[in-house]
Design a protein around this motif. Structure first.
Motif, PDB file in Angstrom:
ATOM      1  N   PHE A   2       0.979  -1.025   0.068  1.00  0.00           N
ATOM      2  CA  PHE A   2      -0.008   0.104  -0.110  1.00  0.00           C
ATOM      3  C   PHE A   2       0.848   1.222   0.018  1.00  0.00           C
ATOM      4  O   PHE A   2       1.401   1.464   1.097  1.00  0.00           O
ATOM      5  CB  PHE A   2      -0.864  -0.076   1.210  1.00  0.00           C
ATOM      6  N   GLY A   3       1.003   1.857  -1.173  1.00  0.00           N
ATOM      7  CA  GLY A   3       1.906   2.926  -1.263  1.00  0.00           C
ATOM      8  C   GLY A   3       3.269   2.476  -1.023  1.00  0.00           C
ATOM      9  O   GLY A   3       3.878   1.356  -1.812  1.00  0.00           O
ATOM     10  N   GLY A   4       4.070   2.977   0.089  1.00  0.00           N
ATOM     11  CA  GLY A   4       5.242   2.169   0.357  1.00  0.00           C
ATOM     12  C   GLY A   4       5.333   1.125   1.307  1.00  0.00           C
ATOM     13  O   GLY A   4       6.150   0.650   1.680  1.00  0.00           O
ATOM     14  N   LEU A   5       4.070   0.981   1.880  1.00  0.00           N
ATOM     15  CA  LEU A   5       4.170  -0.033   2.824  1.00  0.00           C
ATOM     16  C   LEU A   5       3.990  -1.546   2.408  1.00  0.00           C
ATOM     17  O   LEU A   5       3.096  -1.762   1.697  1.00  0.00           O
ATOM     18  CB  LEU A   5       2.966   0.272   3.977  1.00  0.00           C
ATOM     19  N   ARG A   6       4.944  -2.237   2.872  1.00  0.00           N
ATOM     20  CA  ARG A   6       4.761  -3.536   2.258  1.00  0.00           C
ATOM     21  C   ARG A   6       4.000  -4.610   3.420  1.00  0.00           C
ATOM     22  O   ARG A   6       4.444  -4.964   4.400  1.00  0.00           O
ATOM     23  CB  ARG A   6       6.162  -4.275   2.365  1.00  0.00           C
ATOM     24  N   ALA A   7       2.593  -4.763   3.027  1.00  0.00           N
ATOM     25  CA  ALA A   7       2.032  -5.275   4.143  1.00  0.00           C
ATOM     26  C   ALA A   7       2.079  -6.859   4.292  1.00  0.00           C
ATOM     27  O   ALA A   7       2.008  -7.478   5.325  1.00  0.00           O
ATOM     28  CB  ALA A   7       0.255  -4.922   3.843  1.00  0.00           C
ATOM     29  N   VAL A   8       1.950  -7.381   3.005  1.00  0.00           N
ATOM     30  CA  VAL A   8       2.428  -8.765   3.045  1.00  0.00           C
ATOM     31  C   VAL A   8       3.515  -8.990   2.063  1.00  0.00           C
ATOM     32  O   VAL A   8       3.608  -8.412   0.765  1.00  0.00           O
ATOM     33  CB  VAL A   8       0.976  -9.728   2.456  1.00  0.00           C
ATOM     34  N   ASP A   9       4.511  -9.968   2.512  1.00  0.00           N
ATOM     35  CA  ASP A   9       5.348 -10.321   1.482  1.00  0.00           C
ATOM     36  C   ASP A   9       6.187 -11.621   1.617  1.00  0.00           C
ATOM     37  O   ASP A   9       6.123 -12.247   2.505  1.00  0.00           O
ATOM     38  CB  ASP A   9       6.651  -9.184   2.100  1.00  0.00           C
ATOM     39  N   ASN A  10       6.214 -12.163   0.281  1.00  0.00           N
ATOM     40  CA  ASN A  10       6.664 -13.259  -0.072  1.00  0.00           C
ATOM     41  C   ASN A  10       5.965 -14.592   0.936  1.00  0.00           C
ATOM     42  O   ASN A  10       6.542 -15.163   1.580  1.00  0.00           O
ATOM     43  CB  ASN A  10       8.179 -13.486   0.296  1.00  0.00           C
ATOM     44  N   PHE A  11       4.584 -14.462   0.784  1.00  0.00           N
ATOM     45  CA  PHE A  11       3.731 -15.596   1.700  1.00  0.00           C
ATOM     46  C   PHE A  11       3.454 -16.620   0.882  1.00  0.00           C
ATOM     47  O   PHE A  11       2.846 -16.718  -0.131  1.00  0.00           O
ATOM     48  CB  PHE A  11       2.534 -14.573   2.138  1.00  0.00           C
ATOM     49  N   ASN A  12       3.654 -17.663   1.419  1.00  0.00           N
ATOM     50  CA  ASN A  12       3.341 -19.194   0.986  1.00  0.00           C
ATOM     51  C   ASN A  12       2.556 -19.910   1.786  1.00  0.00           C
ATOM     52  O   ASN A  12       2.723 -19.870   3.016  1.00  0.00           O
ATOM     53  CB  ASN A  12       4.723 -19.674   0.386  1.00  0.00           C
TER      54      ASN A  12
END
Lengths: 295, 326, 252
Positions: free
Chosen positions: C13-23
């Motif tokens: 969201f904009g610069g915020l990485r709320a979820v990253d590389n989720f498996n």
């Protein structure tokens, strides 16, 4: 007269009408921001202002500056009274209920004016006697100069008031979150009353400028500028103060340009068309904030 | 759910009996000369307002969106229908039925045109855009040739005056039945669920956009039909007849009758059409009384005074009923 | 093949990485728990799975069908349904209608059937009533069928939301903090209900929950989320005793 002069003159006309719309739109926007309601009776406060000025000058034979202050006070008090009587009991009701009450209030003011002053238009001689000036072949009437100076001064003052004073920040706080503002010790009722007073005072000034332009007073005179200013407020993003100013002026210019160069009859359709297009591109208006619902 | 089904049919029979009784009463009064000319001439306007209110209730009460352009749909129906009956040369009933269907269909088409872009907007923004559409329709009708501009259409055949009350009454009853049927179906459930929570509605597989447009189209259709009936009652239509004041008048009826309450819409439409006429003697006071009644009723409904009255022990029990759909 | 297969899922969201590389891989019939401290991104993952948000990266596949780019309504039809952390019922509709609204895509009839009350309307509505009451019975809500949803007590509203989600006939049911605000008795009852619906309706459940008793009591597998990425995965015993997880919850 060449094309440049004609366009400049229409632009100035638009600017004049637009700044009156902007003054009225500010009232809609401030009230919307703080009370989350469309105050449909706002347009009729203009009409009350017009009659108040007329009565102040004729029946009470007040000198002009006093009559103007009298008009502003009458409208401000009326604004507070309307809120206390009709809107305050409905704070927890649906927004539609408040809207209908506001419509009822609008009918009430119009019919009272009708009973007191009858439907016959009262001719009104403009109180602005300043001579126009000519720059680069473009005529600038005195009424345009006065209107622009007055509205600019008011907008600057209002912006300073909202951003620099304690009362102004209370207003911003209440419009952001009424509950939280109350918990911070802000007197919400007083802040809302103040907002209605300021909005109505602006409408009074707009009313004075408006009748100086149209030179006649009728019980329904507030309806048309009211609805136009409402459109302007939404166009700019309702709830946003700079939005109301931009929206009002833009609307005035679009209206005067379409009247002059396209068609008088279609001018309204064009104004509303511009509104629709802008809202479809930017659903929250030009300067409005879009609040996305959190899932 | 055996119980529910029985209750349902019982309610249905009562409604049919009421509808027939009202018809018989009105016809008897009309034929027996018991109604003054003024009262007779109000019969059709009441019916028109009932149709308008019931159809607007679909958008405002059941879909939960505020619109201020309902008179626009009405005007499209009125003009489309009137142009047909003016230029066609067929037997009265054939012509009128065609006019009704075409008027409704053209209005529905505009409902679609307006419904699609409007999907992006909600709440007050939607309200102002529908108001804008209504005003645009009015201005355009004011300018184009076929509608005869500001002078409007004259010579519209009087197919739906109180002398032909039966056909008007049938149209009203049909409108009510069709809208009630819609509301109590899977389609209506989808529309109501969008009103209550559109995010949840999407999450259970309801295509929100489709049903929003559907509500607009159906509502516009019936507003168009009301417009045709209106035009063939008064005989003259002008663009200014259908300005936003008319839209607001219909909205007031819907809100006073109760959002999502069809029976309320019918009663409110009747009262609010009669009220200004009843006050005709006091011409100047008419608007004032109307305004005061309006404000007083809204304050009574919305400020909690009504709840306090209903929950007090003095309130007659039989008047209490559960909130819901008829 | 796993029922739900999510690879490299991410959203900014904009610069915020709320979820990253989720498996995540969920097998059919599993009761799977997604836990993590507040703000870890759990609800965001639910929103990604149900199409409320579109992922910036990665793919979501249900039963081999890729769900990226689909609308929430389409995803529901593909077989994922959910409840919400802040209850979202159709408040002004009856309890029965809430469930019937969720049967929208299963028992269908046309607009003509609606307007003219053709026989198909009655037939399908009866079918819907039966099915809806059947589902309400599982949650002990059938006696409230004619009440407005808004008038139900809190615990029953939570149950009704699950009932409504079930009515869409999902392959995968997402429950967002189903026990929030419930007392221990209600939570225990809810645990039984969740197990029961898994067995009776033959569906897979993924739930977000803060109540560790509920999580360790019914989940067969857990994934712990912190700052938008996976911290640990495994059976409840292993995961909840993992020092990294304990640190994430309790701090250093």
């Amino acid at each position: 007269m060449n094309l440049f002069q004609s366009i400049m003159e229409q632009l100035l006309n638009g600017l004049r009408t637009g700044s009156i719309y902007a003054l009225i739109a500010l009232g809609y926007s401030m009230v919307y921001g703080i009370a989350k309601m469309i105050n449909f009776a706002h347009g009729d406060v203009i009409m009350v202002g017009a009659y108040a000025l007329f009565m102040g000058m004729t029946a009470l034979s007040l000198p002009l500056p006093v009559a103007i202050i009298f008009t502003i006070v009458v409208c401000a008090v009326l604004g507070i009274a309307i809120e206390k009587v009709a809107y305050k009991p409905l704070r927890n009701a649906s927004s539609l209920a408040v809207l209908i009450t506001a419509i009822g209030m609008s009918f009430l003011l119009q019919s009272l004016a009708l009973i007191i002053f009858s439907a016959t238009p009262i001719p009104f001689k403009s109180i602005i006697s300043m001579k126009g000036i000519k720059i680069a072949g473009v005529d600038i009437p005195g009424i345009t100069i006065i209107t622009l100076v007055v509205t600019t001064a008011i907008m600057v003052a209002l912006t300073l008031f909202i951003n620099k004073t304690k009362a102004g920040s209370a207003m911003r706080a209440v419009s952001e979150d009424r509950g939280a503002a109350a918990l911070m010790g802000i007197n919400v009722n007083r802040t809302i009353s103040m907002t209605f007073a300021i909005g109505s005072a602006l409408a009074a000034v707009a009313g004075i400028l408006y009748i100086c332009q149209y030179q006649s007073i009728t019980p329904t005179l507030g309806a048309l500028p009211g609805i136009k200013a409402f459109v302007a407020a939404v166009l700019g993003g309702i709830g946003s103060i700079p939005g109301a100013m931009v929206g009002g002026i833009l609307l005035g210019i679009v209206e005067s340009m379409s009247k002059a160069y396209i068609s008088t009859e279609l001018a309204d359709a064009i104004v509303f068309g511009v509104l629709v297009v802008i809202l479809l591109v930017k659903p929250s208006g030009l300067l409005g904030k879009l609040k996305a619902e959190k899932v | 759910m055996k119980n529910e089904r029985n209750k349902f049919t019982k309610g249905k029979i009562i409604n049919i009996v009421i509808a027939v009784l009202i018809y018989i009463l009105i016809m008897a009064a009309l034929n027996g000369g018991m109604l003054s000319r003024q009262m007779s001439s109000l019969l059709v306007p009441i019916c028109v307002n009932v149709m308008l209110a019931v159809s607007l209730n679909l958008i405002t009460g059941f879909l939960g969106e505020l619109t201020l352009g309902h008179a626009g749909f009405m005007s499209i129906g009125a003009y489309a229908g009137s142009l047909l009956t003016i230029y066609l040369d067929l037997p009265m009933y054939v012509e009128f039925i065609i006019a009704i269907l075409v008027g409704g269909a053209v209005a529905a088409f505009f409902g679609f045109l307006i419904g699609v872009p409007v999907l992006r907007l909600r709440g007050d923004y939607l309200a102002i855009v529908t108001l804008a559409f209504g005003e645009i329709i009015k201005s355009v009708i004011n300018v184009i040739k076929i509608t005869n501009g500001a002078k409007g259409l004259n010579d519209i055949p009087s197919y739906s005056t109180f002398r032909n009350f039966t056909i008007v009454y049938i149209l009203v009853i049909l409108t009510i039945i069709l809208i009630v049927n819609l509301v109590n179906s899977r389609h209506g459930r989808a529309i109501r669920s969008i009103r209550d929570n559109y995010i949840a509605a999407e999450s259970v597989g309801i295509p929100v956009s489709k049903f929003k447009v559907m509500a607009f189209v159906i509502s516009a259709f019936f507003a168009g039909v009301a417009g045709v009936v209106y035009a063939h009652n008064v005989g003259i239509i002008k663009p200014t007849t259908f300005d936003y004041n008319k839209s607001i008048e219909i909205l007031v009826i819907v809100v006073l009758g109760g959002m999502g309450n069809i029976r309320g819409s019918i009663i409110a439409a009747t009262i609010l059409t009669l009220l200004p006429e009843m006050l005709r003697g006091a011409d100047n006071l008419r608007m004032l009384i109307y305004a005061i009644v309006l404000i007083a009723m809204m304050l009574f409904n919305g400020s909690g005074a009504k709840e306090r009255l209903i929950s007090s022990k003095y309130f007659p029990k039989f008047l209490k009923r559960q909130k819901g759909v008829e | 093949m796993a029922l739900l297969e999510v690879t490299n899922l991410g959203i900014s969201f904009g610069g915020l990485r709320a979820v990253d590389n989720f498996n995540i891989k969920i097998e059919k019939g599993q009761l799977y728990g997604l836990i993590g401290p507040n703000g870890a991104g759990k609800t965001t993952i639910f929103n990604l799975l149900t199409g409320v948000y579109q992922p910036t990266d990665g793919t979501i596949a249900l039963d081999g069908e890729v769900l990226n780019g689909k609308s929430p309504a389409q995803i529901c039809q593909s077989g994922i349904s959910r409840t919400f952390q802040n209850i979202r019922l159709f408040h002004e509709m009856t309890v029965l209608d809430n469930v019937k609204a969720a049967l929208h895509n299963q028992m269908t009839y046309s607009l003509a059937d609606t307007f003219f009350r053709l026989p198909k309307y009655r037939k399908k509505e009866d079918e819907m009533n039966r099915k809806a009451v059947e589902i309400l019975k599982v949650f002990d809500l059938d006696s409230h069928a004619d009440h407005l949803a808004a008038n139900l007590p809190y615990g029953k509203q939570r149950k009704l939301e699950i009932a409504r989600a079930l009515a869409t006939n999902p392959k995968l049911l997402l429950l967002d903090e189903p026990a929030a605000g419930m007392n221990p008795n209600e939570t225990a009852e809810l645990m039984d209900t969740i197990k029961l619906i898994r067995d009776q309706f033959d569906i897979t459940v993924l739930l977000i929950e803060h109540d560790m008793k509920l999580v360790s009591g019914i989940c067969e597998y857990l994934t712990v989320l912190n700052f938008g990425t996976e911290l640990a995965s495994g059976t409840p015993n292993v995961v909840l005793n993992n020092p990294v997880v304990i640190t994430a919850y309790l701090g250093e």
